[in-house]
Design a protein around this motif. Structure first.
Motif, PDB file in Angstrom:
ATOM      1  N   VAL A  90      -4.075   2.809  -8.980  1.00  0.00           N
ATOM      2  CA  VAL A  90      -3.465   2.488  -7.690  1.00  0.00           C
ATOM      3  C   VAL A  90      -4.541   2.191  -6.650  1.00  0.00           C
ATOM      4  CG1 VAL A  90      -2.043   3.373  -5.810  1.00  0.00           C
ATOM      5  CG2 VAL A  90      -1.394   3.832  -8.175  1.00  0.00           C
ATOM      6  N   ILE A  91      -5.560   3.045  -6.595  1.00  0.00           N
ATOM      7  CA  ILE A  91      -6.638   2.870  -5.619  1.00  0.00           C
ATOM      8  C   ILE A  91      -7.381   1.557  -5.860  1.00  0.00           C
ATOM      9  CG2 ILE A  91      -8.860   3.802  -4.845  1.00  0.00           C
ATOM     10  CD1 ILE A  91      -7.665   6.610  -5.452  1.00  0.00           C
ATOM     11  N   ALA A  92      -7.583   1.219  -7.146  1.00  0.00           N
ATOM     12  CA  ALA A  92      -8.305  -0.008  -7.487  1.00  0.00           C
ATOM     13  C   ALA A  92      -7.426  -1.258  -7.373  1.00  0.00           C
ATOM     14  CB  ALA A  92      -8.863   0.097  -8.901  1.00  0.00           C
ATOM     15  N   GLU A  93      -6.139  -1.054  -7.035  1.00  0.00           N
ATOM     16  CA  GLU A  93      -5.169  -2.155  -6.931  1.00  0.00           C
ATOM     17  C   GLU A  93      -5.075  -2.936  -8.243  1.00  0.00           C
ATOM     18  OE1 GLU A  93      -6.199  -4.474  -3.503  1.00  0.00           O
ATOM     19  OE2 GLU A  93      -5.491  -2.944  -2.104  1.00  0.00           O
ATOM     20  N   PHE A  94      -5.168  -2.207  -9.362  1.00  0.00           N
ATOM     21  CA  PHE A  94      -4.995  -2.804 -10.683  1.00  0.00           C
ATOM     22  C   PHE A  94      -3.497  -3.068 -10.884  1.00  0.00           C
ATOM     23  CE2 PHE A  94      -4.461  -2.715 -15.298  1.00  0.00           C
ATOM     24  CZ  PHE A  94      -5.527  -3.505 -15.713  1.00  0.00           C
ATOM     25  N   PRO A  95      -3.131  -4.208 -11.477  1.00  0.00           N
ATOM     26  CA  PRO A  95      -1.699  -4.502 -11.696  1.00  0.00           C
ATOM     27  C   PRO A  95      -1.017  -3.398 -12.508  1.00  0.00           C
ATOM     28  CG  PRO A  95      -3.016  -6.473 -12.018  1.00  0.00           C
ATOM     29  CD  PRO A  95      -3.988  -5.340 -11.875  1.00  0.00           C
ATOM     30  N   LEU A  96      -0.151  -2.650 -11.876  1.00  0.00           N
ATOM     31  CA  LEU A  96       0.459  -1.468 -12.473  1.00  0.00           C
ATOM     32  C   LEU A  96       1.925  -1.388 -12.096  1.00  0.00           C
ATOM     33  CD1 LEU A  96       0.348   1.462 -13.767  1.00  0.00           C
ATOM     34  CD2 LEU A  96      -0.266   2.263 -11.466  1.00  0.00           C
ATOM     35  N   GLU A 152      17.253  -4.828 -18.702  1.00  0.00           N
ATOM     36  CA  GLU A 152      16.858  -5.366 -17.396  1.00  0.00           C
ATOM     37  C   GLU A 152      15.593  -4.682 -16.885  1.00  0.00           C
ATOM     38  OE1 GLU A 152      18.751  -6.272 -12.964  1.00  0.00           O
ATOM     39  OE2 GLU A 152      19.995  -5.365 -14.540  1.00  0.00           O
ATOM     40  N   MET A 153      15.483  -3.392 -17.148  1.00  0.00           N
ATOM     41  CA  MET A 153      14.301  -2.655 -16.736  1.00  0.00           C
ATOM     42  C   MET A 153      13.047  -3.222 -17.400  1.00  0.00           C
ATOM     43  SD  MET A 153      13.857   1.508 -16.837  1.00  0.00           S
ATOM     44  CE  MET A 153      15.523   1.735 -16.198  1.00  0.00           C
ATOM     45  N   GLY A 154      13.166  -3.533 -18.705  1.00  0.00           N
ATOM     46  CA  GLY A 154      12.028  -4.106 -19.427  1.00  0.00           C
ATOM     47  C   GLY A 154      11.644  -5.470 -18.896  1.00  0.00           C
ATOM     48  N   ARG A 155      12.658  -6.298 -18.645  1.00  0.00           N
ATOM     49  CA  ARG A 155      12.380  -7.645 -18.114  1.00  0.00           C
ATOM     50  C   ARG A 155      11.704  -7.570 -16.752  1.00  0.00           C
ATOM     51  NH1 ARG A 155      14.842 -10.598 -14.377  1.00  0.00           N
ATOM     52  NH2 ARG A 155      16.682  -9.234 -14.275  1.00  0.00           N
ATOM     53  N   LEU A 156      12.229  -6.726 -15.875  1.00  0.00           N
ATOM     54  CA  LEU A 156      11.668  -6.612 -14.534  1.00  0.00           C
ATOM     55  C   LEU A 156      10.251  -6.051 -14.552  1.00  0.00           C
ATOM     56  CD1 LEU A 156      14.763  -5.304 -12.543  1.00  0.00           C
ATOM     57  CD2 LEU A 156      13.702  -7.563 -12.378  1.00  0.00           C
ATOM     58  N   ALA A 157       9.979  -5.146 -15.498  1.00  0.00           N
ATOM     59  CA  ALA A 157       8.629  -4.582 -15.589  1.00  0.00           C
ATOM     60  C   ALA A 157       7.614  -5.669 -15.921  1.00  0.00           C
ATOM     61  CB  ALA A 157       8.588  -3.474 -16.647  1.00  0.00           C
ATOM     62  N   ILE A 158       7.939  -6.514 -16.912  1.00  0.00           N
ATOM     63  CA  ILE A 158       7.028  -7.600 -17.282  1.00  0.00           C
ATOM     64  C   ILE A 158       6.899  -8.600 -16.132  1.00  0.00           C
ATOM     65  CG2 ILE A 158       6.647  -9.520 -18.871  1.00  0.00           C
ATOM     66  CD1 ILE A 158       6.245  -6.728 -20.103  1.00  0.00           C
ATOM     67  N   GLU A 159       8.015  -8.964 -15.537  1.00  0.00           N
ATOM     68  CA  GLU A 159       7.965  -9.918 -14.421  1.00  0.00           C
ATOM     69  C   GLU A 159       7.154  -9.366 -13.255  1.00  0.00           C
ATOM     70  OE1 GLU A 159      11.947 -10.929 -13.367  1.00  0.00           O
ATOM     71  OE2 GLU A 159      12.245 -12.256 -15.107  1.00  0.00           O
ATOM     72  N   SER A 160       7.256  -8.071 -13.013  1.00  0.00           N
ATOM     73  CA  SER A 160       6.512  -7.467 -11.905  1.00  0.00           C
ATOM     74  C   SER A 160       5.018  -7.498 -12.150  1.00  0.00           C
ATOM     75  CB  SER A 160       6.981  -6.021 -11.679  1.00  0.00           C
ATOM     76  OG  SER A 160       8.327  -5.974 -11.275  1.00  0.00           O
ATOM     77  N   VAL A 161       4.602  -7.138 -13.368  1.00  0.00           N
ATOM     78  CA  VAL A 161       3.173  -7.165 -13.689  1.00  0.00           C
ATOM     79  C   VAL A 161       2.623  -8.582 -13.546  1.00  0.00           C
ATOM     80  CG1 VAL A 161       1.471  -6.895 -15.530  1.00  0.00           C
ATOM     81  CG2 VAL A 161       3.196  -5.155 -15.198  1.00  0.00           C
ATOM     82  N   LEU A 162       3.343  -9.555 -14.098  1.00  0.00           N
ATOM     83  CA  LEU A 162       2.883 -10.941 -14.016  1.00  0.00           C
ATOM     84  C   LEU A 162       2.875 -11.432 -12.575  1.00  0.00           C
ATOM     85  CD1 LEU A 162       4.668 -12.485 -17.152  1.00  0.00           C
ATOM     86  CD2 LEU A 162       2.275 -11.772 -16.931  1.00  0.00           C
ATOM     87  N   GLY A 163       3.867 -11.010 -11.786  1.00  0.00           N
ATOM     88  CA  GLY A 163       3.914 -11.407 -10.384  1.00  0.00           C
ATOM     89  C   GLY A 163       2.766 -10.824  -9.585  1.00  0.00           C
ATOM     90  N   ILE A 164       2.430  -9.550  -9.871  1.00  0.00           N
ATOM     91  CA  ILE A 164       1.293  -8.917  -9.189  1.00  0.00           C
ATOM     92  C   ILE A 164      -0.009  -9.616  -9.593  1.00  0.00           C
ATOM     93  CG2 ILE A 164      -0.040  -6.781  -8.985  1.00  0.00           C
ATOM     94  CD1 ILE A 164       2.628  -5.263  -9.431  1.00  0.00           C
ATOM     95  N   LEU A 165      -0.137  -9.953 -10.876  1.00  0.00           N
ATOM     96  CA  LEU A 165      -1.333 -10.667 -11.349  1.00  0.00           C
ATOM     97  C   LEU A 165      -1.487 -12.016 -10.658  1.00  0.00           C
ATOM     98  CD1 LEU A 165      -1.319 -10.002 -15.209  1.00  0.00           C
ATOM     99  CD2 LEU A 165      -3.252  -9.613 -13.668  1.00  0.00           C
ATOM    100  N   ALA A 166      -0.371 -12.706 -10.479  1.00  0.00           N
ATOM    101  CA  ALA A 166      -0.413 -14.038  -9.879  1.00  0.00           C
ATOM    102  C   ALA A 166      -0.506 -13.988  -8.358  1.00  0.00           C
ATOM    103  CB  ALA A 166       0.822 -14.834 -10.299  1.00  0.00           C
ATOM    104  N   GLY A 167      -0.365 -12.800  -7.784  1.00  0.00           N
ATOM    105  CA  GLY A 167      -0.415 -12.672  -6.339  1.00  0.00           C
ATOM    106  C   GLY A 167       0.835 -13.146  -5.642  1.00  0.00           C
ATOM    107  N   THR A 168       1.922 -13.289  -6.391  1.00  0.00           N
ATOM    108  CA  THR A 168       3.176 -13.802  -5.806  1.00  0.00           C
ATOM    109  C   THR A 168       4.200 -12.705  -5.551  1.00  0.00           C
ATOM    110  OG1 THR A 168       4.083 -14.241  -8.015  1.00  0.00           O
ATOM    111  CG2 THR A 168       2.869 -16.034  -6.931  1.00  0.00           C
ATOM    112  N   GLN A 169       3.892 -11.468  -5.980  1.00  0.00           N
ATOM    113  CA  GLN A 169       4.876 -10.387  -5.841  1.00  0.00           C
ATOM    114  C   GLN A 169       4.172  -9.108  -5.429  1.00  0.00           C
ATOM    115  OE1 GLN A 169       7.737 -10.069  -9.013  1.00  0.00           O
ATOM    116  NE2 GLN A 169       7.930  -7.866  -8.784  1.00  0.00           N
ATOM    117  N   PRO A 170       4.518  -8.540  -4.297  1.00  0.00           N
ATOM    118  CA  PRO A 170       3.911  -7.272  -3.882  1.00  0.00           C
ATOM    119  C   PRO A 170       4.472  -6.117  -4.705  1.00  0.00           C
ATOM    120  CG  PRO A 170       5.627  -7.901  -2.339  1.00  0.00           C
ATOM    121  CD  PRO A 170       5.499  -9.043  -3.315  1.00  0.00           C
ATOM    122  N   ALA A 171       3.731  -5.011  -4.705  1.00  0.00           N
ATOM    123  CA  ALA A 171       4.217  -3.813  -5.388  1.00  0.00           C
ATOM    124  C   ALA A 171       5.495  -3.347  -4.712  1.00  0.00           C
ATOM    125  CB  ALA A 171       3.156  -2.716  -5.341  1.00  0.00           C
ATOM    126  N   ALA A 172       6.552  -3.166  -5.467  1.00  0.00           N
ATOM    127  CA  ALA A 172       7.847  -2.805  -4.884  1.00  0.00           C
ATOM    128  C   ALA A 172       8.539  -1.762  -5.745  1.00  0.00           C
ATOM    129  CB  ALA A 172       8.726  -4.055  -4.758  1.00  0.00           C
TER     130      ALA A 172
END
Length: 389
Positions: free
Chosen positions: A179-185, A349-369
């Protein structure tokens, strides 16, 4: 064996060193370079790591990968040397994240037919659709194993992590470092209190209230709650909160004297025959001490199994004498096994959203939510109208 002291990911170390051997002419045009297995052995890493390094070299154009034959240094083009020979170290750094295929690490306590299998299927499906690889490690509820798994995943060079944290009073230090390192999590089923980390979970309080209201509708008032020790585990805390809130909303007193919130036999590190037998006996004794109990609300499926076994040991029939409702239950075909009335979480749905969230954080298009999903009540064979008298 290669020295492993470098702080950079191992796939990047292999990429840089192999690339340097090509640039300096140690490997010349057309030469065959070491295979995935040879590199994995040389650097003491997994083949997933060495494969990623070779994939990066191929993506840059430094090598050509030929299935069944191996990897070869690319020939020079008529217009000049191949990209790998003249590129600077800075260009190499830029090449690493440009690879098409990403690795996402998944660290979870365990999975079973009652919960986790559909979650995994969903994650695998969506990583495949997004040209990613999913790397799995189970921790069996042990925080030391969880810390080690996260460290090893980072060593493998994963691009992001999905963690289903072990139950415990505190999150392990490795999660806090991420979390501190802002690693996609992305956290599954739990959230970090007071920390802006992405999390995806069921709305456990609402789901628990849904289950309890079902029992109320059947006329039950003396409902015993069965759970593991909360130990600052948000999912369990929220389910207990929902249980209490449902009583308050209906003007019914929640009798804490009927509760058993210290059941440990179903925890991943304590799921042994001797512990299971001990818990069944404890629940049976609790039932004998509180003959007014007409229903159990079990925090999880395996606790529901213990409750049913305890009731039957006393000659009580489920649901005629005692109703049981729980979270999660294996998906059964018609006529197959025993289906509890249960709360079904939206694992797919939980699995799909988890993958989409990681990829979104990696791409810089989705904040941690923080995402909370509704659940549904699935009627089964374990609930009926409360007995009279």
């Amino acid at each position: 064996m290669k020295e492993l002291s470098s702080s950079i990911p191992m796939y990047e170390k292999i990429f840089n060193e192999t690339r340097s051997l090509i640039e300096t002419g140690v490997y010349r045009s057309g030469d065959k370079i070491p295979s995935e297995k040879e590199l994995a052995d040389a650097y003491n890493v997994s083949r997933i790591t060495s494969k990623k390094a070779l994939d990066l070299l191929a993506a840059e154009g430094a090598i050509v990968r030929m299935p069944g034959r191996g990897s070869f240094v690319s020939p020079d083009s008529p217009d000049g040397p191949r990209p790998g020979r003249a590129a600077s170290a800075q260009t190499a750094e830029r090449a690493v994240p440009a690879a098409k295929e990403k690795m996402i690490g998944l660290v979870l306590t365990d999975f079973s037919a009652s919960y986790g299998t559909r979650l995994l299927y969903s994650m695998e499906e969506f990583t495949r659709k997004n040209d990613c690889f999913l790397v799995l490690r189970r921790t069996f509820g042990d925080q030391a194993s969880e810390e080690s798994a996260i460290q090893k995943m980072r060593g493998l060079g994963v691009d992001g992590l999905i963690v289903f944290p072990a139950q415990g009073e505190y999150f392990n230090a490795e999660i806090l470092k991420l979390v501190i390192a802002e690693f996609p999590l992305v956290l599954i089923d739990r959230k970090l209190k007071g920390v802006a980390a992405a999390s995806i979970s069921t709305d456990n309080a609402e789901a628990a209230a849904l289950a309890v209201n079902h029992l109320f509708e059947l006329g039950h008032r003396n409902i015993a709650l069965l759970s593991p020790p909360p130990r600052d585990t948000t999912a369990i805390e929220e389910r207990i909160e929902g249980f209490v809130r449902a009583h308050a909303d209906c003007g019914i007193a929640a009798d804490r004297g009927l509760w058993m919130n210290d059941i440990t036999a179903t925890l991943p590190d304590a799921f042994y025959a001797s512990n299971i037998e001990q818990e069944i006996q404890r629940i049976a004794e609790h039932l004998e001490s509180h003959p007014d109990i007409t229903a159990f609300f079990a925090i999880e499926y395996y606790i529901a199994l213990l409750a049913k076994a305890a009731a039957e040991r006393l000659g009580k029939k489920v649901p005629q004498d005692l109703s049981i409702v729980c979270f999660d239950s294996p998906t059964l075909n018609v006529g197959e096994g025993y289906l509890f009335t249960h709360i079904r979480q939206k694992e797919e749905e939980m699995g799909r959203l988890a993958i989409e969230s990681v990829l979104g954080i990696l791409a810089g298009t989705q904040p941690a939510a923080e995402v909370r999903l509704p659940a549904e009540l699935v009627p089964g064979s374990s609930t009926a109208a409360a007995r009279k008298g």
